[in-house]
Scaffold this motif. Structure first.
Motif, short mmCIF file in Angstrom:
data_model
loop_
_atom_site.label_atom_id
_atom_site.label_comp_id
_atom_site.label_asym_id
_atom_site.label_seq_id
_atom_site.Cartn_x
_atom_site.Cartn_y
_atom_site.Cartn_z
N ILE A 213 0.84 -1.20 0.00
CA ILE A 213 0.00 0.00 0.00
C ILE A 213 0.88 1.26 0.00
O ILE A 213 0.61 2.22 -0.73
N ALA A 214 1.93 1.25 0.82
CA ALA A 214 2.83 2.40 0.88
C ALA A 214 3.52 2.62 -0.46
O ALA A 214 3.72 3.77 -0.90
N PHE A 215 3.87 1.53 -1.11
CA PHE A 215 4.50 1.62 -2.44
C PHE A 215 3.55 2.31 -3.41
O PHE A 215 3.94 3.21 -4.16
N PHE B 225 11.74 7.49 13.86
CA PHE B 225 12.91 8.12 13.24
C PHE B 225 12.73 8.36 11.74
O PHE B 225 13.51 9.07 11.12
N ALA B 226 11.68 7.76 11.15
CA ALA B 226 11.55 7.76 9.69
C ALA B 226 10.97 9.04 9.07
O ALA B 226 11.43 9.44 7.99
N LEU C 215 8.50 3.20 2.34
CA LEU C 215 8.21 1.82 2.73
C LEU C 215 8.67 1.47 4.13
O LEU C 215 8.27 0.44 4.68
N ILE C 216 9.51 2.31 4.73
CA ILE C 216 10.18 1.96 5.98
C ILE C 216 9.24 1.54 7.11
O ILE C 216 9.49 0.54 7.78
N VAL D 35 13.78 -3.01 9.53
CA VAL D 35 14.58 -1.85 9.11
C VAL D 35 14.83 -0.90 10.27
O VAL D 35 13.94 -0.60 11.07
N THR D 36 16.07 -0.42 10.35
CA THR D 36 16.48 0.50 11.39
C THR D 36 16.89 1.85 10.80
O THR D 36 16.95 2.02 9.58
#
Length: 417
Positions: free
Chosen positions: A155-157, A216-217, A267-268, A274-275
């Motif tokens: 969905i984010a993509f 953080f994203a 997408l994070i 993922v960090t």
């Protein structure tokens, strides 16, 4: 030669059904007349394949793929056709069909939600120049990572790709140079509707990042959107003022307009592993990221050339290359095809090196980069823009993936080819 093959491919060795059938098929397809006696060890006293192999799905598929290379008088391979068809059909009905039906229903639900999300902005009527391609955007997301657990990523993509598409269309088809520069400075005055669309996506992103413990994203995503807008604006200046830079400078800007950084930071929140360090790696310009972005950009440039040059009225990157290298249009187009191949090799090399050297690059992001490259190659193959004009290619895939029922025969035909 035959003796060397006999020694190297001794099919009398003890291999399972999958490996035996696989080796048999490859040798036959390369005109090596290997005997079908290699399958005798899988045959029972009744001259039929033993039932124990009926539950070996990989072996069944491999044997099915080997059966078309049979010749006259090979009854064991005639039996293979009947045996594999019967049991693969059973597996489809009992296991595969319910699972695929569940996935397809999930895709339909997500697609329905995305269409509702897109329609609430009513950009189809407010921004008539913008390509209405939300379904195609979701298709990219699913093709890049199809597993159900990556639903949020899909969905984010789609949303980030739609954002990139609206920005691209706005700069290409609507803005004057003055408006474009103003929009770049303030991200709000080119068109209030576009600004609201951007802010809505960013607000959703902030909520998603908080929900998935990725606080953080958002600053990274915000920065990559600004970076993309600035790159589009720079491209607009070159085109409108008809002052093309060197090809190297244009391509440096094209790494950004390829949208890799903006779309992948989007997408994070949906990728659990993922960090912050992984985003830093993504934005540090590693070779696989640059090559993926360049390959995608080259493919898009080749496929959208006629649409973007407005019957020769506007300059394109092809014109930039022609001027910079003093070559003809055909020579430039040939070079772009070569550049796509070069970047593909770079992507594949980096993919292999990541696995062999155990580098610290985030595996899930690297896998997504590779899949992104594959989808781009398919969407823009043969210099045709399958995103802008999906009816001649991509639409068939969309119907097959989201609409038509799954058919085992079609699947097996694809495997064979």
């Amino acid at each position: 030669m035959k003796q060397n093959l006999d020694e190297k491919f001794n099919l009398n060795q003890e291999f399972d059904l999958f490996t035996t059938a696989f080796r048999f098929r490859l040798l036959r397809q390369h005109q090596y007349q290997v005997s079908c006696d290699v399958f005798d060890k899988f045959i029972g006293k009744d001259n039929k394949f033993e039932d124990i192999h009926s539950s070996d799905v990989e072996g069944l598929l491999s044997l099915y793929e080997a059966s078309p290379v049979r010749v006259h008088g090979e009854s064991v391979l005639e039996e293979a056709v009947a045996f594999t068809t019967e049991h693969l059909t059973r597996w489809e009905q009992e296991f595969l069909e319910p699972s695929l039906s569940k996935e397809k229903n999930l895709y339909k639900t997500e697609l329905s939600q995305l269409i509702s999300w897109w329609n609430k902005f009513d950009l189809k009527s407010k921004l008539v120049y913008a390509r209405d391609r939300i379904v195609e955007c979701y298709h990219w997301g699913v093709a890049a990572n199809f597993e159900p657990q990556y639903s949020h990523v899909q969905i984010a993509f789609a949303k980030s790709m739609k954002l990139a598409s609206v920005l691209d269309d706005t700069y290409d088809n609507y803005a004057t140079l003055a408006e474009a520069e103003l929009f770049t400075q303030h991200l709000e005055r080119l068109h209030e509707i576009v600004y609201r669309f951007i802010m809505s996506i960013y607000e959703d992103y902030q909520c998603d990042a908080t929900t998935h413990y990725k606080s953080f994203a958002p600053p990274y995503f915000k920065e990559t959107v600004k970076q993309l807008v600035q790159a589009y604006n720079q491209e607009q200046i070159w085109i409108m003022e008809k002052q093309m830079p060197s090809f190297e400078e244009y391509m440096k800007n094209s790494v950004i307009t390829g949208c890799i950084y903006m779309m992948f930071t989007a997408l994070i929140p949906g990728i659990k592993s993922v960090t912050k360090e992984d985003i830093d790696w993504l934005l540090s310009e590693p070779k696989i990221v640059i090559s993926t972005a360049m390959m995608g950009r080259h493919l898009q440039d080749l496929s959208s050339l006629e649409r973007e040059n407005r019957e020769g009225k506007l300059l394109t990157i092809v014109d930039c290359y022609m001027k910079d290298r003093n070559v003809s249009k055909q020579e430039a187009l040939t070079k772009f095809v070569e550049l796509v191949e070069e970047e593909w090799k770079n992507v594949n090399t980096e993919w292999v090196m990541q696995l062999q050297t155990n580098r610290s690059a985030p595996k899930e992001i690297v896998k997504l980069l590779l899949n992104y490259a594959r989808v781009a190659n398919d969407t823009y193959k043969n210099s045709f823009d399958g995103y802008t004009s999906p009816e001649n290619g991509v639409a068939t895939q969309i119907v097959a993936l989201f609409v038509d029922p799954f058919e085992l025969h079609a699947c097996m035909c694809v495997c064979i080819s």
